[in-house]
Structure formats: structure tokens, C-alpha cells
Design an enzyme around this catalytic site. Structure first.
Site, PDB file in Angstrom:
ATOM      1  N   LYS A   9     -64.339  36.955  35.593  1.00 56.53           N
ATOM      2  CA  LYS A   9     -64.687  36.571  34.229  1.00 56.53           C
ATOM      3  C   LYS A   9     -64.950  35.064  34.133  1.00 56.53           C
ATOM      4  O   LYS A   9     -64.543  34.296  35.014  1.00 56.53           O
ATOM      5  CB  LYS A   9     -63.551  36.984  33.295  1.00 56.53           C
ATOM      6  CG  LYS A   9     -63.343  38.496  33.225  1.00 56.53           C
ATOM      7  CD  LYS A   9     -62.323  38.877  32.163  1.00 56.53           C
ATOM      8  CE  LYS A   9     -62.200  40.405  32.068  1.00 56.53           C
ATOM      9  NZ  LYS A   9     -61.384  40.827  30.912  1.00 56.53           N
ATOM     10  N   TYR A  49     -68.252  47.156  26.694  1.00 64.06           N
ATOM     11  CA  TYR A  49     -67.015  47.195  25.904  1.00 64.06           C
ATOM     12  C   TYR A  49     -67.133  48.144  24.708  1.00 64.06           C
ATOM     13  O   TYR A  49     -66.398  47.984  23.731  1.00 64.06           O
ATOM     14  CB  TYR A  49     -66.633  45.782  25.452  1.00 64.06           C
ATOM     15  CG  TYR A  49     -66.071  44.927  26.577  1.00 64.06           C
ATOM     16  CD1 TYR A  49     -65.030  45.393  27.388  1.00 64.06           C
ATOM     17  CD2 TYR A  49     -66.579  43.658  26.837  1.00 64.06           C
ATOM     18  CE1 TYR A  49     -64.525  44.626  28.428  1.00 64.06           C
ATOM     19  CE2 TYR A  49     -66.067  42.879  27.875  1.00 64.06           C
ATOM     20  CZ  TYR A  49     -65.043  43.372  28.662  1.00 64.06           C
ATOM     21  OH  TYR A  49     -64.526  42.615  29.693  1.00 64.06           O
ATOM     22  N   ASN A 112     -58.174  37.159  31.191  1.00 62.32           N
ATOM     23  CA  ASN A 112     -57.310  37.773  32.209  1.00 62.32           C
ATOM     24  C   ASN A 112     -57.993  37.933  33.573  1.00 62.32           C
ATOM     25  O   ASN A 112     -57.734  38.870  34.315  1.00 62.32           O
ATOM     26  CB  ASN A 112     -56.734  39.089  31.684  1.00 62.32           C
ATOM     27  CG  ASN A 112     -57.809  40.079  31.299  1.00 62.32           C
ATOM     28  OD1 ASN A 112     -58.998  39.797  31.490  1.00 62.32           O
ATOM     29  ND2 ASN A 112     -57.420  41.229  30.797  1.00 62.32           N
ATOM     30  N   HIS A 115     -62.281  41.877  35.457  1.00 61.16           N
ATOM     31  CA  HIS A 115     -62.460  43.248  34.980  1.00 61.16           C
ATOM     32  C   HIS A 115     -62.437  44.146  36.206  1.00 61.16           C
ATOM     33  O   HIS A 115     -62.993  43.791  37.249  1.00 61.16           O
ATOM     34  CB  HIS A 115     -63.806  43.413  34.262  1.00 61.16           C
ATOM     35  CG  HIS A 115     -64.146  44.860  34.059  1.00 61.16           C
ATOM     36  ND1 HIS A 115     -63.629  45.594  33.032  1.00 61.16           N
ATOM     37  CD2 HIS A 115     -64.892  45.723  34.815  1.00 61.16           C
ATOM     38  CE1 HIS A 115     -64.054  46.850  33.132  1.00 61.16           C
ATOM     39  NE2 HIS A 115     -64.830  46.948  34.202  1.00 61.16           N
ATOM     40  N   GLU A 126     -70.347  51.879  35.740  1.00 55.27           N
ATOM     41  CA  GLU A 126     -70.334  50.413  35.691  1.00 55.27           C
ATOM     42  C   GLU A 126     -71.107  49.796  36.853  1.00 55.27           C
ATOM     43  O   GLU A 126     -71.781  48.779  36.687  1.00 55.27           O
ATOM     44  CB  GLU A 126     -68.892  49.907  35.669  1.00 55.27           C
ATOM     45  CG  GLU A 126     -68.209  50.262  34.355  1.00 55.27           C
ATOM     46  CD  GLU A 126     -66.800  49.718  34.205  1.00 55.27           C
ATOM     47  OE1 GLU A 126     -66.303  49.689  33.069  1.00 55.27           O
ATOM     48  OE2 GLU A 126     -66.184  49.323  35.222  1.00 55.27           O
TER      49      GLU A 126
HETATM   50  P1  IDP Z   1     -58.568  46.319  30.952  1.00 57.68           P
HETATM   51  O1  IDP Z   1     -59.503  45.152  31.183  1.00 57.68           O
HETATM   52  O2  IDP Z   1     -57.184  46.025  31.476  1.00 57.68           O
HETATM   53  O3  IDP Z   1     -59.130  47.630  31.469  1.00 57.68           O
HETATM   54  P2  IDP Z   1     -59.257  47.056  28.175  1.00 57.68           P
HETATM   55  O4  IDP Z   1     -58.302  47.647  27.187  1.00 57.68           O
HETATM   56  O5  IDP Z   1     -60.392  47.896  28.657  1.00 57.68           O
HETATM   57  O6  IDP Z   1     -58.356  46.485  29.369  1.00 57.68           O
HETATM   58  O7  IDP Z   1     -59.828  45.744  27.487  1.00 57.68           O
HETATM   59  C1  IDP Z   1     -60.957  45.098  27.995  1.00 57.68           C
HETATM   60  C2  IDP Z   1     -60.765  43.603  27.879  1.00 57.68           C
HETATM   61  O8  IDP Z   1     -60.675  43.241  26.498  1.00 57.68           O
HETATM   62  C3  IDP Z   1     -59.448  43.087  28.494  1.00 57.68           C
HETATM   63  O9  IDP Z   1     -59.543  42.880  29.884  1.00 57.68           O
HETATM   64  C4  IDP Z   1     -59.249  41.803  27.735  1.00 57.68           C
HETATM   65  O10 IDP Z   1     -60.056  40.750  28.258  1.00 57.68           O
HETATM   66  C5  IDP Z   1     -59.773  42.159  26.342  1.00 57.68           C
HETATM   67  N1  IDP Z   1     -58.676  42.578  25.439  1.00 57.68           N
HETATM   68  C6  IDP Z   1     -57.972  43.744  25.469  1.00 57.68           C
HETATM   69  N2  IDP Z   1     -57.038  43.771  24.492  1.00 57.68           N
HETATM   70  C7  IDP Z   1     -57.172  42.600  23.825  1.00 57.68           C
HETATM   71  C8  IDP Z   1     -56.485  42.016  22.689  1.00 57.68           C
HETATM   72  O11 IDP Z   1     -55.556  42.603  22.094  1.00 57.68           O
HETATM   73  N3  IDP Z   1     -56.903  40.776  22.291  1.00 57.68           N
HETATM   74  C9  IDP Z   1     -57.918  40.105  22.913  1.00 57.68           C
HETATM   75  N4  IDP Z   1     -58.583  40.614  23.968  1.00 57.68           N
HETATM   76  C10 IDP Z   1     -58.212  41.832  24.430  1.00 57.68           C
END
Ligand code: IDP
Length: 151
Positions: A9, A49, A112, A115, A126
Site C-alpha cells: 500500500k 473495495y 496496514n 492487501h 483480484e
Molecule cells: P483486510 O485488508 O484485512 O482483508 P477488509 O475488511 O477487507 O480487511 O478491509 C480492507 C481495507 O480497508 C483494510 O485493509 C483497511 O486498510 C481498510 N479498513 C478496514 N476497516 C477499516 C476501518 O474501520 N477504518 C478504516 N479503514 C478500514
């Protein structure tokens, strides 16, 4: 063998962690089948997303994913989808276990680091979303016996 998608990212690019993160996957024993730098558009991020489109942070994560180019990778290995998700760790960096990528490098739920595809179905979709067929390379590492023995 499975193939899975990883995106480094923008936070990873901005923090100078590209080499560190790629090393984690390499050292585990995954094989790099494709890699490129690309600047993601709002259109591709809306698709990627789509499962989060009702969330209040939907636009925010799309904006964060397009502040600079990202690096998309295809990693290959036995159970690669599961293995890579385990290496990535929990979504929220503050909850992710130490030893995981997010646990070691992230203090944020949004920023984080990586992805990672979450299932075989998602990985197939994907990889097609981010790579053309001729950007994925099929070759064998010469260390498979040392990596897997006869598993
Ligand atoms: P993942 O990346 O662990 O599979 P997902 O629920 O698919 O998690 O969420 C996609 C991305 O959206 C996450 O990696 C993170 O960057 C962002 N995200 C998820 N939940 C939140 C939140 O509560 N606040 C802000 N960003 C979030």
C-alpha cells in the site's frame, strides 16, 4: 500450488518499507510470479473495495490507496493464499500479532501495509483485476525439495 495477490500500500512506499516487506514473503519461501508498480484509479479501487461501499470510510480508503503508486505482487506457493494472510496478520495493525507484517510495521487499521487476497475465489478475481496474463510468470524455483520435502 496457489497464486495470490499482495498489494504494497502507499503507506509502505512512503515509509520506505518496500524491500523489508518483499523480503518477508521471499524468506518464507514464496515464489514471486509477478510484480509491478501502478497508480490505482478510483474506478479500480471502487471495484476492489466494493464489499466496503456502505462503510463510512469507503472514500477515505480509496483516497489513501491512491496518494502515490502501489506495488502489486503475485506470490506463488503451496497454500499461498492462507500462508500470505497469516503473514499479513489481523486488519488492525494495533491488534495484529507481533511477528506478522501488520503486527510488526503498522499502528493503524487503515494504513496496514499490505492487501492480501482472502480466498481462492478472491485471489483469482483480484489477480485478473491487477495483472494482464502476460505479466504473470510460470517458472519453478530450484529449491522446492528444500522448501517442501515431500509434503
Ligand atoms: P483486510 O485488508 O484485512 O482483508 P477488509 O475488511 O477487507 O480487511 O478491509 C480492507 C481495507 O480497508 C483494510 O485493509 C483497511 O486498510 C481498510 N479498513 C478496514 N476497516 C477499516 C476501518 O474501520 N477504518 C478504516 N479503514 C478500514
Amino acid at each position: 500450488m496457489e497464486k495470490t495477490l499482495v498489494i504494497l500500500k502507499p503507506c509502505t512506499i512512503q515509509r520506505g518499507l518496500i524491500g523489508e516487506i518483499i523480503s518477508r514473503f521471499e524468506r518464507k519461501g514464496l515464489c514471486l510470479a509477478g510484480m509491478k508498480m501502478t497508480w490505482l484509479t478510483d474506478e479500480i479501487l471502487s471495484e476492489h473495495y466494493a464489499h466496503l461501499k456502505e462503510k463510512p470510510f469507503f472514500q477515505r480508503i480509496k483516497d489513501a490507496m491512491s496518494v502515490c503508486p502501489v506495488i502489486v505482487c503475485c506470490w506463488e506457493g503451496v497454500d499461498a493464499i492462507h500462508v500470505v494472510r497469516q503473514l499479513a496478520g489481523a486488519t488492525n495493525g494495533r491488534n495484529a500479532q507481533p511477528g506478522t507484517i501488520r503486527g510488526d510495521y503498522s499502528m493503524s487499521v487503515q494504513e496496514n501495509i499490505v492487501h492480501a487476497s482472502d480466498s481462492p475465489e478472491t485471489a483469482a478475481i483480484e489477480l485478473k483485476r491487477f495483472f494482464n496474463d502476460d505479466e504473470i510468470f510460470n517458472y519453478k524455483m530450484n529449491n522446492l525439495l528444500a522448501l517442501y520435502a515431500n509434503d
